[in-house]
Design an enzyme around this catalytic site. Structure first.
Site, PDB file in Angstrom:
ATOM      1  N   PRO A 173       0.827  -1.215   0.000  1.00 53.72           N
ATOM      2  CA  PRO A 173       0.000   0.000   0.000  1.00 53.72           C
ATOM      3  C   PRO A 173       0.860   1.264   0.000  1.00 53.72           C
ATOM      4  O   PRO A 173       1.683   1.467   0.886  1.00 53.72           O
ATOM      5  CB  PRO A 173      -0.805  -0.111   1.299  1.00 53.72           C
ATOM      6  CG  PRO A 173      -0.805  -1.553   1.628  1.00 53.72           C
ATOM      7  CD  PRO A 173       0.506  -2.085   1.146  1.00 53.72           C
ATOM      8  N   GLU A 174       0.700   2.094  -1.018  1.00 51.51           N
ATOM      9  CA  GLU A 174       1.406   3.366  -1.114  1.00 51.51           C
ATOM     10  C   GLU A 174       0.348   4.464  -1.077  1.00 51.51           C
ATOM     11  O   GLU A 174      -0.808   4.196  -0.757  1.00 51.51           O
ATOM     12  CB  GLU A 174       2.211   3.433  -2.420  1.00 51.51           C
ATOM     13  CG  GLU A 174       3.184   2.260  -2.588  1.00 51.51           C
ATOM     14  CD  GLU A 174       3.956   2.326  -3.894  1.00 51.51           C
ATOM     15  OE1 GLU A 174       4.110   3.435  -4.443  1.00 51.51           O
ATOM     16  OE2 GLU A 174       4.394   1.267  -4.365  1.00 51.51           O
TER      17      GLU A 174
END
Length: 298
Positions: free
Chosen positions: A2-3
């Site tokens: 997750p960015e």
DNA sequence: CTCGATCCCTGGACGC
DNA sequence: TGCGTCCAGGGATCGA
């Protein structure tokens, strides 16, 4: 994985789903990735989740004042970093608990906000007052909020490789491996190029392409490579738009040259050797774990 | 300041 | 089918 776009997607979903809810109770499973488990058990019950924000790759659950001390106006928040495999989503208390569920917040409406993380690369912390502001100050500007001037300032006097700078959360907050590679490809900049060696036009191009890619990825609810799901349990779709990430051996979408992979800043970096020209004096990218002796573990 | 190495962790891929 | 091994990766930390 997750960015910024994935965390933004989760934050929006949680803001819609659980903002305003009171936390009635806390149940913890494994706590080795939680900063101060006792503080979480002590401080959360009785407080309201007033707002959910994204801060870099962190989710920030802003908390209201304690019921037994309503005059206390100190900022308090639960910070949640999803690491590689973290999921944070509200579920019915009748929903069977997924394996690796480590935190359960019982909400006022009877649902449970559950944190699930098989690899426990995530991080959870309760922070308030000075501790909270000090923690947030460690990070660089948000790439979607910063100006070109600020972005250039953060990059252009640095002698580190641009890929390392993009991944460094104290330089820019929120960018990870996927969006670093995608934006470098789009801006035609080689990942081992030094920040200080980038021309003004290149920095401007990188800034613009990075923002463009992040905005598009947010629209598509992020990239689901392996197991990312948003707060509603729905995968994103931006992985269908990746131009280089994960495409080693395939043809460049621009020039048909074979995409290569090298280890830069300790991470897999995908790039087109034709579109993204290596600097003449560039240090060779490392080989990472390939060829390295693995020590026997006791 | 910048780098690489190492560790944390589990599941999935792969070889036999 | 099952077992062993390798690998992915964000971030902290440490020594060069």
């Amino acid at each position: 994985m997750p960015e910024l776009p994935e965390v933004e997607t989760v934050a929006r979903g949680l803001q819609r789903e659980v903002a305003g809810q009171k936390i009635l109770g806390v149940t913890l499973g494994q706590t080795d990735f939680i900063d101060n488990p006792a503080a979480i058990e002590r401080e959360l019950p009785g407080r309201r989740i007033v707002r959910v924000e994204r801060y870099g790759k962190f989710l920030l659950l802003r908390l209201g004042a304690r019921e037994d001390a309503p005059e206390q106006k100190e900022d308090a928040a639960l910070l949640v970093h999803l690491g590689m495999t973290g999921l944070l989503m509200p579920q019915s208390d009748t929903e069977p608990q997924a394996k690796h569920t480590h935190v359960i917040l019982l909400l006022g409406d009877g649902r449970e906000l559950r944190y699930i993380d098989p690899r426990r690369f995530g991080r959870i912390a309760y922070l308030a007052g000075d501790g909270l502001s000090r923690e947030l100050q460690r990070f660089g500007a948000d790439p979607l909020e910063t100006s070109l001037e600020q972005f250039a300032q953060a990059i252009q006097h640095r002698r580190a490789r641009i890929k390392a700078l993009l991944l460094d959360q104290s330089v820019i907050r929120g960018v990870g491996n996927i969006y670093a590679d995608e934006s470098l490809w789009k801006a035609k900049i080689h990942p081992i190029q030094l920040g200080a060696r980038l021309g003004g036009a290149q920095v401007k191009e990188l800034y613009a392409r990075l923002q463009e890619i992040l905005r598009k990825a947010i629209q598509l609810r992020g990239s689901s490579i392996s197991d990312f799901l948003d707060a509603e349990g729905v995968p994103g779709e931006y992985q269908l738009h990746h131009r280089v990430y994960g495409r080693e051996g395939k043809r460049c979408f621009r020039c048909k040259t074979t995409i290569r992979r090298a280890i830069v800043a300790g991470r897999s970096s995908y790039y087109c050797p034709n579109c993204q020209r290596a600097p003449r004096d560039g240090k060779k990218p490392g080989r990472g774990k390939a060829g390295k002796q693995r020590r026997t573990k006791r």
